[in-house]
Design a protein around this motif. Structure first.
Motif, PDB file in Angstrom:
ATOM      1  N   VAL A 134       0.843  -1.184   0.000  1.00 24.42           N
ATOM      2  CA  VAL A 134       0.000   0.000   0.000  1.00 24.42           C
ATOM      3  C   VAL A 134       0.885   1.242   0.000  1.00 24.42           C
ATOM      4  O   VAL A 134       1.857   1.318   0.764  1.00 24.42           O
ATOM      5  CB  VAL A 134      -0.930   0.012   1.232  1.00 24.42           C
ATOM      6  N   VAL A 135       0.564   2.206  -0.852  1.00 21.77           N
ATOM      7  CA  VAL A 135       1.354   3.428  -0.961  1.00 21.77           C
ATOM      8  C   VAL A 135       0.548   4.613  -0.450  1.00 21.77           C
ATOM      9  O   VAL A 135      -0.604   4.809  -0.845  1.00 21.77           O
ATOM     10  CB  VAL A 135       1.785   3.681  -2.420  1.00 21.77           C
ATOM     11  N   GLN A 136       1.151   5.388   0.444  1.00 24.17           N
ATOM     12  CA  GLN A 136       0.568   6.642   0.920  1.00 24.17           C
ATOM     13  C   GLN A 136       1.537   7.770   0.556  1.00 24.17           C
ATOM     14  O   GLN A 136       2.350   8.198   1.365  1.00 24.17           O
ATOM     15  CB  GLN A 136       0.337   6.610   2.434  1.00 24.17           C
ATOM     16  N   ALA A 137       1.443   8.227  -0.679  1.00 23.23           N
ATOM     17  CA  ALA A 137       2.350   9.277  -1.137  1.00 23.23           C
ATOM     18  C   ALA A 137       2.029  10.624  -0.506  1.00 23.23           C
ATOM     19  O   ALA A 137       2.897  11.482  -0.374  1.00 23.23           O
ATOM     20  CB  ALA A 137       2.287   9.381  -2.660  1.00 23.23           C
ATOM     21  N   ASP A 138       0.782  10.815  -0.113  1.00 21.05           N
ATOM     22  CA  ASP A 138       0.329  12.048   0.545  1.00 21.05           C
ATOM     23  C   ASP A 138      -0.206  11.667   1.918  1.00 21.05           C
ATOM     24  O   ASP A 138      -1.416  11.565   2.125  1.00 21.05           O
ATOM     25  CB  ASP A 138      -0.758  12.713  -0.308  1.00 21.05           C
ATOM     26  N   PRO A 139       0.687  11.403   2.879  1.00 19.90           N
ATOM     27  CA  PRO A 139       0.258  10.781   4.140  1.00 19.90           C
ATOM     28  C   PRO A 139      -0.693  11.630   4.966  1.00 19.90           C
ATOM     29  O   PRO A 139      -1.556  11.084   5.659  1.00 19.90           O
ATOM     30  CB  PRO A 139       1.573  10.534   4.883  1.00 19.90           C
ATOM     31  N   VAL A 140      -0.564  12.945   4.941  1.00 21.18           N
ATOM     32  CA  VAL A 140      -1.465  13.771   5.755  1.00 21.18           C
ATOM     33  C   VAL A 140      -2.900  13.604   5.288  1.00 21.18           C
ATOM     34  O   VAL A 140      -3.802  13.326   6.090  1.00 21.18           O
ATOM     35  CB  VAL A 140      -1.038  15.255   5.708  1.00 21.18           C
ATOM     36  N   ARG A 141      -3.124  13.742   3.991  1.00 27.45           N
ATOM     37  CA  ARG A 141      -4.492  13.588   3.484  1.00 27.45           C
ATOM     38  C   ARG A 141      -4.972  12.149   3.594  1.00 27.45           C
ATOM     39  O   ARG A 141      -6.156  11.900   3.867  1.00 27.45           O
ATOM     40  CB  ARG A 141      -4.570  14.073   2.039  1.00 27.45           C
ATOM     41  N   ALA A 142      -4.074  11.186   3.382  1.00 34.48           N
ATOM     42  CA  ALA A 142      -4.470   9.779   3.496  1.00 34.48           C
ATOM     43  C   ALA A 142      -4.918   9.445   4.911  1.00 34.48           C
ATOM     44  O   ALA A 142      -5.930   8.766   5.114  1.00 34.48           O
ATOM     45  CB  ALA A 142      -3.312   8.878   3.081  1.00 34.48           C
ATOM     46  N   ILE A 143      -4.182   9.932   5.909  1.00 31.28           N
ATOM     47  CA  ILE A 143      -4.545   9.652   7.296  1.00 31.28           C
ATOM     48  C   ILE A 143      -5.800  10.412   7.692  1.00 31.28           C
ATOM     49  O   ILE A 143      -6.649   9.909   8.436  1.00 31.28           O
ATOM     50  CB  ILE A 143      -3.365   9.969   8.228  1.00 31.28           C
ATOM     51  N   ALA A 144      -5.960  11.637   7.179  1.00 32.25           N
ATOM     52  CA  ALA A 144      -7.190  12.385   7.442  1.00 32.25           C
ATOM     53  C   ALA A 144      -8.395  11.663   6.860  1.00 32.25           C
ATOM     54  O   ALA A 144      -9.463  11.607   7.485  1.00 32.25           O
ATOM     55  CB  ALA A 144      -7.086  13.796   6.864  1.00 32.25           C
ATOM     56  N   GLU A 145      -8.227  11.084   5.670  1.00 33.62           N
ATOM     57  CA  GLU A 145      -9.322  10.328   5.057  1.00 33.62           C
ATOM     58  C   GLU A 145      -9.623   9.066   5.850  1.00 33.62           C
ATOM     59  O   GLU A 145     -10.790   8.719   6.086  1.00 33.62           O
ATOM     60  CB  GLU A 145      -8.959   9.969   3.617  1.00 33.62           C
ATOM     61  N   GLU A 146      -8.564   8.349   6.261  1.00 36.62           N
ATOM     62  CA  GLU A 146      -8.748   7.151   7.079  1.00 36.62           C
ATOM     63  C   GLU A 146      -9.456   7.501   8.387  1.00 36.62           C
ATOM     64  O   GLU A 146     -10.357   6.785   8.834  1.00 36.62           O
ATOM     65  CB  GLU A 146      -7.393   6.513   7.381  1.00 36.62           C
ATOM     66  N   SER A 147      -9.061   8.607   8.992  1.00 35.87           N
ATOM     67  CA  SER A 147      -9.668   9.028  10.256  1.00 35.87           C
ATOM     68  C   SER A 147     -11.142   9.352  10.074  1.00 35.87           C
ATOM     69  O   SER A 147     -11.980   9.017  10.930  1.00 35.87           O
ATOM     70  CB  SER A 147      -8.918  10.243  10.808  1.00 35.87           C
ATOM     71  N   PHE A 148     -11.470   9.987   8.962  1.00 35.85           N
ATOM     72  CA  PHE A 148     -12.870  10.313   8.676  1.00 35.85           C
ATOM     73  C   PHE A 148     -13.704   9.033   8.576  1.00 35.85           C
ATOM     74  O   PHE A 148     -14.829   8.965   9.091  1.00 35.85           O
ATOM     75  CB  PHE A 148     -12.954  11.105   7.370  1.00 35.85           C
TER      76      PHE A 148
END
Length: 326
Positions: A134-148
């Protein structure tokens, strides 16, 4: 039938290791999504038999994914050696199992072992990045999306006030993505563990060695994920009273840069770690919010009272955590 007997029967029938009897299988530890058993074998020495119960990454083959991650990071010299995996599973172990080397050692202590942790991160982040993770090239937005997704997983969740607080803090975190874009875009991606709490480190003090285990949620992303996760208070306070202060953060990041041989300014590295620390605080609270709901439902197979106690504490003190992370 006792679970240790089921493990023995499985290992024996598959020829995975030479065991003298069921007494060679001992319960080791259990997390939210896995159980681990210690095997005293006559051919492989001490091994860990890992039973999967679920996935945090939404994968169809979670145990196979973790096995591939272990194969990738094992050359770092800081992780367990993977031996065998069965992704198909059985009626007894429907989500699959894997076998890996047991690593000797004791508990991790931040005051004594933070330098060792910096060395672990430097070694792991230096391994070649494999395909298929799994690639998270934009980790801030990826984690914000996961958190949502975590916060909204259960619409009938009764803790409405906490949901609103998390969503407001999420807006703050999303603003950080633009601030971090240039630094994160220029820094090469690497394999990161993403769950670097103290319980996932093993310290062999006799040989001055620190190991990092539990690779179920590893991804390819920014190195700052691991650094931020390691220093955020929701990590350090989980099983200790330790907090990094401002100077302590700088010293830790400087040690990491030295061990990794990275020519990045200390100010930039501290900035990147701070961005991810604040982002991971969002994810930690979102997970606690989701997990509280699951822990309070009937029929949960794995339920650790210590974990549930920490979940309650963090939710009760959420406002204070967010003020420090703002």
């Amino acid at each position: 039938m006792p679970k240790s007997r089921e493990v023995f029967d499985y290992v024996k029938s598959r020829g995975w290791a030479d065991l003298s009897g069921p007494e060679s299988v001992l319960f080791l530890a259990a997390g939210e999504y896995n159980e681990n058993y210690l095997l005293e074998t006559r051919d492989r020495g001490r091994c860990v038999f890992r039973i999967n119960h679920g996935t945090q990454l939404g994968l169809d083959d979670q145990i196979g994914y973790e096995f591939r991650v272990l194969q990738a990071v094992y050359p770092s010299g800081a992780t367990p050696e993977p031996y065998l995996v069965d992704s198909a599973g059985t009626e007894t172990f429907p989500n699959g199992v894997l076998l890996m080397r047991f690593l000797p050692g004791g508990a991790f202590a931040y005051e004594e072992d933070w330098r060792g942790a910096a060395g672990v991160f430097a070694a792991v982040h230096g391994v070649p990045v494999p395909d298929g993770l799994v690639v998270q090239a934009d980790p801030v937005r990826a984690i914000a999306e996961e958190s949502f997704e975590l916060v909204n997983r259960y619409p009938d969740h009764p803790r409405k006030r906490e949901r609103d607080m998390i969503l407001r803090y999420r807006d703050t975190v999303l603003n950080l993505a633009d601030e971090a874009a240039e630094l994160f875009g220029e820094d090469p991606l690497c394999v990161v563990n993403t769950e670097v709490n103290s319980g996932n480190f093993i310290v062999d003090r006799e040989h001055d060695k620190v190991w990092l285990v539990d690779w179920e949620k590893a991804v390819v992303s920014s190195r700052f994920q691991d650094l931020g996760h390691f220093m955020v208070p929701t990590t350090t306070l989980w099983k200790s009273d330790f907090r990094f202060d401002g100077q302590g953060r700088k010293v830790f990041v400087a040690e990491y840069l030295r061990r990794a041989g990275i020519s990045m300014s200390l100010n930039d590295a501290v900035f990147g770690a701070d961005i991810m620390e604040r982002t991971i605080l969002l994810r930690a609270m979102s997970w606690c919010f989701m997990a509280w709901y699951e822990y309070t439902r009937p029929g949960r197979e794995l339920k650790d009272e210590f974990t549930f106690g920490r979940i309650n504490r963090y939710l009760d003190e959420m406002e204070c955590f967010f003020k420090r992370g703002a």
